[in-house]
Design a protein around this motif. Structure first.
Motif, PDB file in Angstrom:
ATOM      1  N   SER A   1       0.845  -1.201   0.000  1.00  0.00           N
ATOM      2  CA  SER A   1       0.000   0.000   0.000  1.00  0.00           C
ATOM      3  C   SER A   1       0.880   1.251   0.000  1.00  0.00           C
ATOM      4  O   SER A   1       1.590   1.510   0.975  1.00  0.00           O
TER       5      SER A   1
ATOM      6  N   CYS B   1       2.155   5.237   0.048  1.00  0.00           N
ATOM      7  CA  CYS B   1       1.792   6.416   0.819  1.00  0.00           C
ATOM      8  C   CYS B   1       2.494   7.603   0.165  1.00  0.00           C
ATOM      9  O   CYS B   1       3.720   7.705   0.229  1.00  0.00           O
ATOM     10  N   TYR B   2       1.713   8.454  -0.484  1.00  0.00           N
ATOM     11  CA  TYR B   2       2.321   9.620  -1.149  1.00  0.00           C
ATOM     12  C   TYR B   2       2.219  10.814  -0.219  1.00  0.00           C
ATOM     13  O   TYR B   2       1.134  11.164   0.262  1.00  0.00           O
TER      14      TYR B   2
ATOM     15  N   VAL C   1       1.545   8.666   9.728  1.00  0.00           N
ATOM     16  CA  VAL C   1       2.195   7.556   9.007  1.00  0.00           C
ATOM     17  C   VAL C   1       2.927   6.653  10.009  1.00  0.00           C
ATOM     18  O   VAL C   1       2.828   5.421   9.934  1.00  0.00           O
TER      19      VAL C   1
ATOM     20  N   LYS D   1       2.135   2.753  10.372  1.00  0.00           N
ATOM     21  CA  LYS D   1       3.144   1.792   9.931  1.00  0.00           C
ATOM     22  C   LYS D   1       3.578   0.867  11.067  1.00  0.00           C
ATOM     23  O   LYS D   1       3.681  -0.339  10.891  1.00  0.00           O
TER      24      LYS D   1
ATOM     25  N   PRO E   1       0.846   1.430   5.654  1.00  0.00           N
ATOM     26  CA  PRO E   1       1.556   2.029   4.509  1.00  0.00           C
ATOM     27  C   PRO E   1       2.835   1.222   4.274  1.00  0.00           C
ATOM     28  O   PRO E   1       3.619   1.048   5.197  1.00  0.00           O
ATOM     29  N   ASP E   2       3.002   0.711   3.068  1.00  0.00           N
ATOM     30  CA  ASP E   2       4.135  -0.171   2.803  1.00  0.00           C
ATOM     31  C   ASP E   2       5.395   0.649   2.518  1.00  0.00           C
ATOM     32  O   ASP E   2       6.468   0.326   2.998  1.00  0.00           O
TER      33      ASP E   2
ATOM     34  N   ILE F   1       6.871   4.925   1.336  1.00  0.00           N
ATOM     35  CA  ILE F   1       6.539   6.346   1.156  1.00  0.00           C
ATOM     36  C   ILE F   1       7.088   6.824  -0.185  1.00  0.00           C
ATOM     37  O   ILE F   1       8.209   6.464  -0.565  1.00  0.00           O
TER      38      ILE F   1
ATOM     39  N   LEU G   1      -4.484   2.990  -0.401  1.00  0.00           N
ATOM     40  CA  LEU G   1      -3.620   4.054  -0.919  1.00  0.00           C
ATOM     41  C   LEU G   1      -3.771   5.236   0.028  1.00  0.00           C
ATOM     42  O   LEU G   1      -4.895   5.584   0.403  1.00  0.00           O
ATOM     43  N   TYR G   2      -2.634   5.801   0.453  1.00  0.00           N
ATOM     44  CA  TYR G   2      -2.671   6.947   1.359  1.00  0.00           C
ATOM     45  C   TYR G   2      -2.086   8.169   0.659  1.00  0.00           C
ATOM     46  O   TYR G   2      -1.008   8.077   0.044  1.00  0.00           O
TER      47      TYR G   2
ATOM     48  N   CYS H   1      -4.032   7.295   8.039  1.00  0.00           N
ATOM     49  CA  CYS H   1      -3.751   5.898   7.678  1.00  0.00           C
ATOM     50  C   CYS H   1      -4.716   4.990   8.418  1.00  0.00           C
ATOM     51  O   CYS H   1      -5.120   5.295   9.541  1.00  0.00           O
TER      52      CYS H   1
END
Ligand SMILES: NC(=O)c1ccc[n+]([C@@H]2O[C@H](COP(=O)([O-])OP(=O)(O)OC[C@H]3O[C@@H](n4cnc5c(N)ncnc54)[C@H](O)[C@@H]3O)[C@@H](O)[C@H]2O)c1
Ligand SMILES: CCCCCCCCCCCCCCCCCC=O
Length: 927
Positions: A204, A206-207, A221, A225, A236-237, A239, A353-354, A380
């Motif tokens: 997943s 994380c932008y 985040v 995480k 979030p996998d 960044i 999706l973050y 998240c």
């Protein structure tokens, strides 16, 4: 099913069979039953909260608050939601009608599927197992549950059992776990065409946009995480951010890691552990080739990996090739949102999706241009806790969804229902042959018009159709038909204006002009009609124009609950609803008298402080809940208390008897020695060994001292009785010397040969020779072990003088034989009669030269004193000191000269071998 068949089934078959049998009884279908089951489940979760949290603490080192916060509270909410809304969810769902179905009942009826298999994973074992179960129960199914074996290996079994389970036929399989197994599940499901929900995982993204509050973004985040040590399907996998932001992102994340988990997360109760060493090793291997910016500490034996951030990670790095599912957070840099979108779209569709940004347009754009199971902006994980949102994956991250009504729908069959009457056949004629252009025109009209009629509009349309039917039969293709229809429509549209209905009919009227026809309108309104709910059971009939008034009181009309609880139902169900079900109904609690809405009342039930309840410890006491806590803690005879001494827990009323036997109960020494810390279990040992006042024996008791005194007086006794103790000890030494001598003799007896041959090795020969030569007086005689001439024969001994004696003294080796007192002397012939040979062995290697031993033989002289029978009772060897030393041996003072001895290998490795052989006549040996 016959009993034999059932018994021969596997455990898994039986479970499914039992569930199916229960389902087929139909009892899971009633809403009351479903609600009771859900409430039972709720009670179970509440009652077992502590055990549930303890289990997860053991498995994942989850803190005690972590499990309620992230799993069970959400489940409680899901159950409450289902209980509150089940009636609405399970009710027939009317759908829009077309002109074709205007007079029919058209609706969707959710119906149970049957037996649902729920397979859960270990990371949030309650959320991913009980969550789907709630949907299954609410939808009226039976269910077989297979939690992850990581948690309850005994109850559930592992892969083999799951595969056996998968061979069975289910009506739905709800699987949570990794995608590889997901494929196995789908393959198994395909065999029975079983619909499947797959809740999988994925990477997943994380932008983090440059336009956002970085401090808040990184805090959220870091929480998402590192929660559950990164073992969260929607964590979030990685960044994605612009290169200029990377250092600040790292700094902010680092700050938050410290705030959440302290400087040393190994000691922080809120920081978890990796599930097992297999995953630990997998995660450590993922670090290969990446740069650690923060963290990286680890300890395999504790399955600990600290919160770790990786910087400047490349897309082809190991850590980017699979779902991380652990506390490693890679940062990849991109030039901006465009590249981030491209990066995301080049990969499998993720579960979440973050997007962190203050720019709403950018958020909407990223949502529009990507795809994922769910999407969250500026936070998240939180979408998991919103029951109104469907939770599930897309593409590689899964299929199907659950939570709230979505779980209900997913585990229901949404059955389309169309109920017609065997009437109005004239209208149906347009679909029967012969087909004509006119009929097709009408078919087009009926099929393509989708309308949402209010009840009055529906009735009007019905009237229209009646007219239409009459006309189409009589004049299917004439001017008369068009006119009649036009008139009817005029009446109809006039009525529409009157009722303010939103009906918008755009009927093809062959371009004829429409005009009002008051008379016809009156005729229509005066038509006798039945209530539009006649099929549901309303018996009302009257003139058309009275319908509206009737509907405002009709028991079968659908109305909204006046409490604005959002439920719509038949008017006749309203009282029941308002009294028992409405979430907004007003209720008074019988116990405390407070007023509640229905929703709040449900939550209040079971917790009202004024309700009279029995003590949970089953002590039989009954009291208002308000005082229950106090009672349980300090009054209840069945409350559990730890024993002050051994710390084990006991019921209050068994504590007293326990303490009378408790091994840790403090005791006083009966001698009142004052030693602290004596317990029941150590008392005996203390009195026996440790107590300073206990009477003890003198330490020289083994030597014979009989003195007994208190432990404290032992020192004085030792000082006073030194003399006595020394003489006792010397007695011990003497006794032991005698015993030693006896033992030595016995050993010699056992080790000496009994076949008339002695092979005797004399070591350190040159030292011994040197020693004797340097003496001013005396010679050195060495004695062989005793040996027997034969079994039960003469006891003999050889002696040697290395430096010679008598005529050989100083120049020769002398060798003699002696007869020793033996066990069997009384049975033997005397004087000793057998021929004796002495040999000095040549130790040369026989492979190189033939050995030349020196041998001398003699027949014993019968007059020699030592060959007479030895004195009875004088057993022993010369060295044992029991033989008369005047009894000289018989032999050779000049056996071999020292010079001769040097010539060959008589002395080798500083040792010589002397062999003595007794020639016992065969007759004696055979006797
Ligand atoms: N989407 C979600 O809601 C969600 C929730 C939790 C975990 N996950 C995902 O699950 C994965 C981690 O869980 P896991 O797969 O390691 O959990 P796991 O090892 O507990 O396996 C999941 C289930 O599959 C069963 N299973 C394993 N091997 C099997 C086989 N060969 N045949 C039949 N059944 C088998 C297990 O017994 C278990 O019940 C991650 O990818 C994570 O993202 C997804
Ligand atoms: C305002 C205080 C609200 C606190 C609510 C906290 C809710 C937290 C929700 C966290 C969600 C945890 C994710 C669980 C995912 C389980 C499935 C995947 O592994």
């Amino acid at each position: 099913m016959n009993d034999f068949l059932f018994r021969s089934m596997s455990r898994e078959q039986k479970a499914v069979e039992r569930a199916r049998k229960a389902f087929l009884t139909g009892r899971s279908q009633s809403l009351e039953y479903r609600i009771t089951q859900l409430k039972n489940l709720l009670r179970f979760i509440r009652e077992r909260q502590k055990e549930i949290a303890e289990g997860l603490k053991k498995d994942l080192r989850r803190s005690e608050c972590g499990t309620p916060l992230y799993e069970t509270l959400g489940l409680e909410n899901e159950i409450n939601l289902a209980v509150r809304n089940l009636k609405e969810w399970a009710a027939p769902r009317p759908v829009s009608k077309s002109m074709m179905t205007i007079s029919d009942q058209v609706y969707i009826q959710p119906e149970p599927l049957g037996v649902v298999l729920v397979i859960g994973a270990w990371n949030y074992p309650w959320a991913v197992t009980i969550g789907p179960l709630i949907g299954a129960i609410a939808a009226g199914n039976a269910a077989v549950i297979k939690p992850s074996e990581e948690l309850y290996p005994v109850v559930t079994g592992g892969v083999t059992e799951t595969q056996e389970l998968l061979k069975q036929r289910f009506d739905h399989i709800f699987y949570t776990g990794n995608g590889t197994v997901g494929k196995i599940i789908m393959e198994a499901a395909a065999k029975h065409l079983t619909p499947t929900t797959l809740e999988l995982g994925g990477k997943s993204p994380c932008y983090i946009d440059s336009n956002c509050d970085l401090a808040i973004a990184c805090r959220r985040v870091a929480w998402g995480k590192f929660l559950n040590c990164g073992q969260t399907c929607i964590a979030p996998d990685y960044i994605l951010c612009e290169p200029s932001m990377q250092d600040r992102v790292i700094e902010e994340l680092k700050k938050n890691i410290k705030d959440f988990y302290t400087e040393d997360p190994t000691k922080c109760l809120d920081y978890g552990r990796i599930i097992n060493q297999r995953h630990f090793k997998r995660l450590m291997a993922l670090l290969e080739g990446s740069t650690i910016a923060v963290g990286g500490e680890n300890n395999e034996s504790d399955c600990y990996i600290g919160p770790t951030i990786l910087r400047d990670v490349k897309p082809d790095a190991k850590v980017m090739q699979e779902e991380i599912f652990g506390p490693l957070l890679p940062i990849l840099t991109v030039s901006g949102a465009d590249e981030a979108i491209k990066f995301i779209n080049q990969r499998e569709k993720p579960l979440a999706l973050y997007i962190f940004s203050s720019d709403d347009k950018l958020i909407k754009r990223m949502i529009a241009e990507t795809s994922s199971g769910g999407v969250v902006a500026n936070d998240c994980l939180m979408h998991f806790s919103v029951s109104s949102l469907p939770f599930g994956g897309v593409g590689n991250s899964g299929m199907g969804c659950y939570h709230g009504k979505h779980g209900f729908d997913n585990l229901s069959h949404l059955r389309g229902c169309l109920i017609k009457k065997l009437k109005m056949e004239n209208v149906n004629k347009m679909r029967y042959p012969p087909h004509t252009v006119d009929k097709l025109g009408w078919a087009r009209f009926f099929i393509l018009k989708h309308v949402d009629f209010g009840s009055l509009g529906r009735m009007m349309l019905l009237a229209l159709m009646v007219i239409f039917a009459a006309v189409i039969v009589q004049a299917p293709n004439s001017m008369e038909f068009n006119m009649a229809l036009s008139n009817a429509l005029c009446a109809f549209t006039a009525d529409m204006a009157y009722t303010e209905s939103k009906v918008n009919l755009n009927i093809p009227l062959w371009n004829e002009e429409i005009f009002p026809d008051m008379e016809l309108e009156q005729q229509i309104l005066s038509l006798p009609i039945r209530c539009i709910h006649s099929e549901e059971g309303c018996r009302w009939t009257a003139q058309n124009k009275l319908l509206q008034a009737h509907l405002s009181v009709c028991e079968f009309n659908v109305v909204s609950c006046p409490n604005r609880c959002s439920v719509k139902l038949l008017r006749r169900e309203l009282p029941e609803h308002m009294q028992h079900d409405c979430a907004k109904r007003k209720l008074h609690c019988d116990h405390c008298g407070d007023e509640f809405t229905g929703e709040a009342y449900e939550n209040h039930q079971g917790v009202c402080p004024e309700e009279s309840v029995y003590c949970e410890n089953k002590c039989g006491a009954r009291m208002v809940r308000r005082v229950l806590g106090q009672h349980s803690v300090s009054e209840c005879p069945k409350r559990k208390l730890p024993c002050r001494y051994c710390k084990k827990e006991f019921l209050y009323d068994t504590l007293q008897p326990h303490q009378q036997q408790c091994p840790r109960f403090p005791m006083q020494c009966p001698n009142r020695c004052g030693t602290p810390g004596i317990t029941r279990e150590t008392l005996m040992a203390h009195v026996k060994e440790g107590c300073s006042t206990a009477m003890v024996l003198c330490p020289f008791r083994e030597a014979g001292c009989k003195h007994k005194c208190p432990k404290t007086a032992v020192g004085r006794h030792l000082e006073e009785a030194t003399h006595t103790h020394l003489s006792l000890l010397s007695g011990v030494v003497n006794r032991q010397r005698l015993e030693l001598r006896e033992l030595r003799r016995a050993v010699e007896e056992l080790s000496g040969s009994r076949d008339g041959t002695l092979l005797w090795k004399l070591t350190d020969f040159s030292q011994r020779l040197q020693e004797v030569k340097s003496r001013t007086s005396g010679s050195l005689e060495l004695f062989s072990p005793a040996f027997y001439s034969h079994n039960y024969g003469y006891r003999l001994q050889v002696s040697a003088f290395p430096n010679g004696n008598g005529s050989g003294e100083g120049s020769h080796l002398s060798v003699y034989i002696r007869v020793l007192p033996g066990e069997y002397d009384g049975l033997l012939e005397w004087p000793f009669p057998y021929r004796v040979s002495f040999s000095l062995l040549d130790q040369s290697d026989p492979a190189l030269t033939k050995p030349q031993h020196i041998t001398e033989t003699f027949i014993p002289d019968p007059t020699w004193k030592n060959f007479q029978r030895p004195r009875p009772g004088a057993l022993g060897s010369v060295r044992g000191g029991c033989l008369d030393e005047s009894m000289l041996g018989f032999g050779y003072p000049k056996f071999i000269s020292h010079e001769e001895m040097k010539k060959r290998n008589y002395i080798r490795d500083n040792a010589i071998f002397i062999k003595a052989t007794i020639d016992v006549v065969q007759k004696i040996l055979n006797s």
